[in-house]
Enzyme design. Structure first.
Site, short mmCIF file in Angstrom:
data_model
loop_
_atom_site.label_atom_id
_atom_site.label_comp_id
_atom_site.label_asym_id
_atom_site.label_seq_id
_atom_site.Cartn_x
_atom_site.Cartn_y
_atom_site.Cartn_z
N LYS A 287 21.36 22.15 15.34
CA LYS A 287 19.87 22.44 15.06
C LYS A 287 20.08 22.82 13.96
CE LYS A 287 20.20 27.36 16.75
NZ LYS A 287 19.37 28.34 17.26
N ARG B 182 14.78 36.51 25.79
CA ARG B 182 13.90 35.21 24.16
C ARG B 182 12.94 33.96 25.12
NH1 ARG B 182 17.73 33.75 19.31
NH2 ARG B 182 17.82 31.95 21.36
N TYR C 16 12.63 38.09 -15.42
CA TYR C 16 10.72 38.08 -15.05
C TYR C 16 11.14 39.49 -15.24
CZ TYR C 16 9.50 33.60 -14.73
OH TYR C 16 9.07 32.31 -15.05
N MET D 296 12.83 30.63 -9.98
CA MET D 296 13.36 29.61 -8.26
C MET D 296 13.31 29.34 -9.09
SD MET D 296 9.18 27.52 -7.84
CE MET D 296 8.68 28.66 -7.59
#
Length: 392
Positions: free
Chosen positions: A57, A156, A277, A325
């Site tokens: 998955k 769950r 930053y 980023m």
């Protein structure tokens, strides 16, 4: 022009991949298929009386399900677990028709036809999912197989033990289609404790109600809880992909994932200036700073700013300033200038810093890291023998 590695690093087994990394300005995740094969066979050997299925998955935890699942199938893996219909459809075209693809979270309402069309097996988690699957079977006038998930202690997903016991004893619809799998999920398989044993006993008490179903309780960590936890099928994910599932000395997984990027600029920064930053790092003496092409958009942990490190030609170099980023900044003052021109390969996950090391430093799970990184990084598949190198 091709660069030569510094003297003394001739034994670096990943150096020959440097030119492949330089083909792109972005980061590259290198996935070693030979290590996956070794880990899969180790998982199978730990449960010799059980089949070893693969949990693929989330795009095989970010490593590329459509590339890895067929490779595992070629090793004999016949059971694959995905999250939902969309993930199952993506795999069906690349797996043998005999491979079973189970959807752990069942089929969402209205997706039952797609599951049937692509020969996917929903794991039914609730009375609502059971009723929807029964409606579809009746509409198609076919007894379509499915699996059943019972919650034994994770709280769950899945039927409660009492609910499933009542449904099974009353044959409330379960007789209308073949239940091919009964499964549950261990809450804390890493530690064999009272909770594990309680879940085992609850699962055992229900197993006789499904005499024709494959029984599955263990994930990778459950391999080490004891053979009584293995049943017919173990569902290995992290163990196959080299994430430590246990401290057991019998299982030392090979490192599957390596992560590299490259320097795109190197500059000198004077005493008193600040880097990044919010000017989070103040330069205490004249230094050289390299900017490399990876950031939090690539899944690189933002909290490693000012405290993480990378490796250049096997030498450790600290990250200075915040992770942004797309970029990180690295203190390369102590490295020779000839090692740090634009295009130099920077190792982030490597023999010197495994994914477990980075995950621990970032206070994350190993698969949490790879699922984030897999969304943007280019993937390069290799084997230890270097006879299988393919780009994503």
């Amino acid at each position: 022009m091709k660069r030569h590695k510094p003297i003394g690093l001739e034994a670096n087994p990943y150096y020959e991949l440097a030119d492949a990394v330089r083909e792109t300005s972005r980061s590259t995740m290198i996935i070693d298929l030979s290590a996956i094969e070794s880990n899969y066979r180790k998982c199978q050997a730990l449960a010799p009386r059980s089949a070893c299925g693969a949990v693929v998955k989330a795009d095989a935890y970010g490593l590329g399900a459509t590339r890895i699942a067929p490779f595992l199938a070629s090793l004999g893996c016949a059971h694959f677990f995905v999250a939902d219909v969309e993930e199952g459809i993506a795999l069906r075209d690349v797996l043998p028709s005999s491979a079973r693809i189970y959807m752990l979270y069942g089929a969402r309402p209205g997706m039952e036809s797609a599951a049937e069309q692509h020969n996917l097996l929903p794991i039914l988690n609730s009375k609502e999912q059971l009723e929807a699957w029964l409606r579809h079977c009746r509409l198609r006038n076919r007894a379509l197989p499915a699996g059943v998930h019972v919650d034994t202690g994770l709280s769950r997903l899945g039927f409660s033990t009492d609910e499933l016991h009542t449904i099974a004893e009353n044959r409330s619809g379960l007789s209308e289609f073949p239940v091919v799998l009964l499964m549950s999920q261990l809450a804390c398989a890493e530690w064999r404790n009272e909770i594990c044993l309680q879940q085992l006993n609850r699962f055992r008490r229900l197993s006789h109600l499904f005499p024709n179903a494959i029984l599955s309780l263990s994930n990778s960590a459950g391999l080490f809880a004891g053979r009584e936890f293995h049943f017919d099928l173990v569902r290995s994910g992290g163990g196959i992909f080299g994430f430590a599932a246990s401290d057991d000395p019998d299982f030392k997984p090979m490192q599957v994932v390596h992560l590299r990027t490259q320097i795109i600029q190197c500059r000198k920064v004077e005493h008193g200036e600040a880097i990044g930053y919010f000017r989070s790092y103040t330069v205490k003496k004249r230094m050289r700073v390299a900017t490399a092409a990876i950031g939090y958009a690539d899944g690189f942990p933002r909290n490693l700013g000012n405290r993480g490190h990378v490796f250049i030609y096997g030498r450790r170099a600290p990250i200075v300033g915040f992770v942004s980023m797309d970029l990180i900044t690295i203190d390369v003052t102590d490295l020779p200038e000839s090692w740090t021109p634009a295009g130099t390969v920077v190792d982030l996950i490597c023999p010197e810093q495994t994914i477990a090391d980075m995950a621990s430093a970032a206070k994350m799970l190993s698969d949490e890291l790879t699922t984030a990184m897999g969304r943007r990084c280019r993937r390069l598949y290799v084997s230890s023998a270097r006879d299988d190198m393919r780009h994503r």
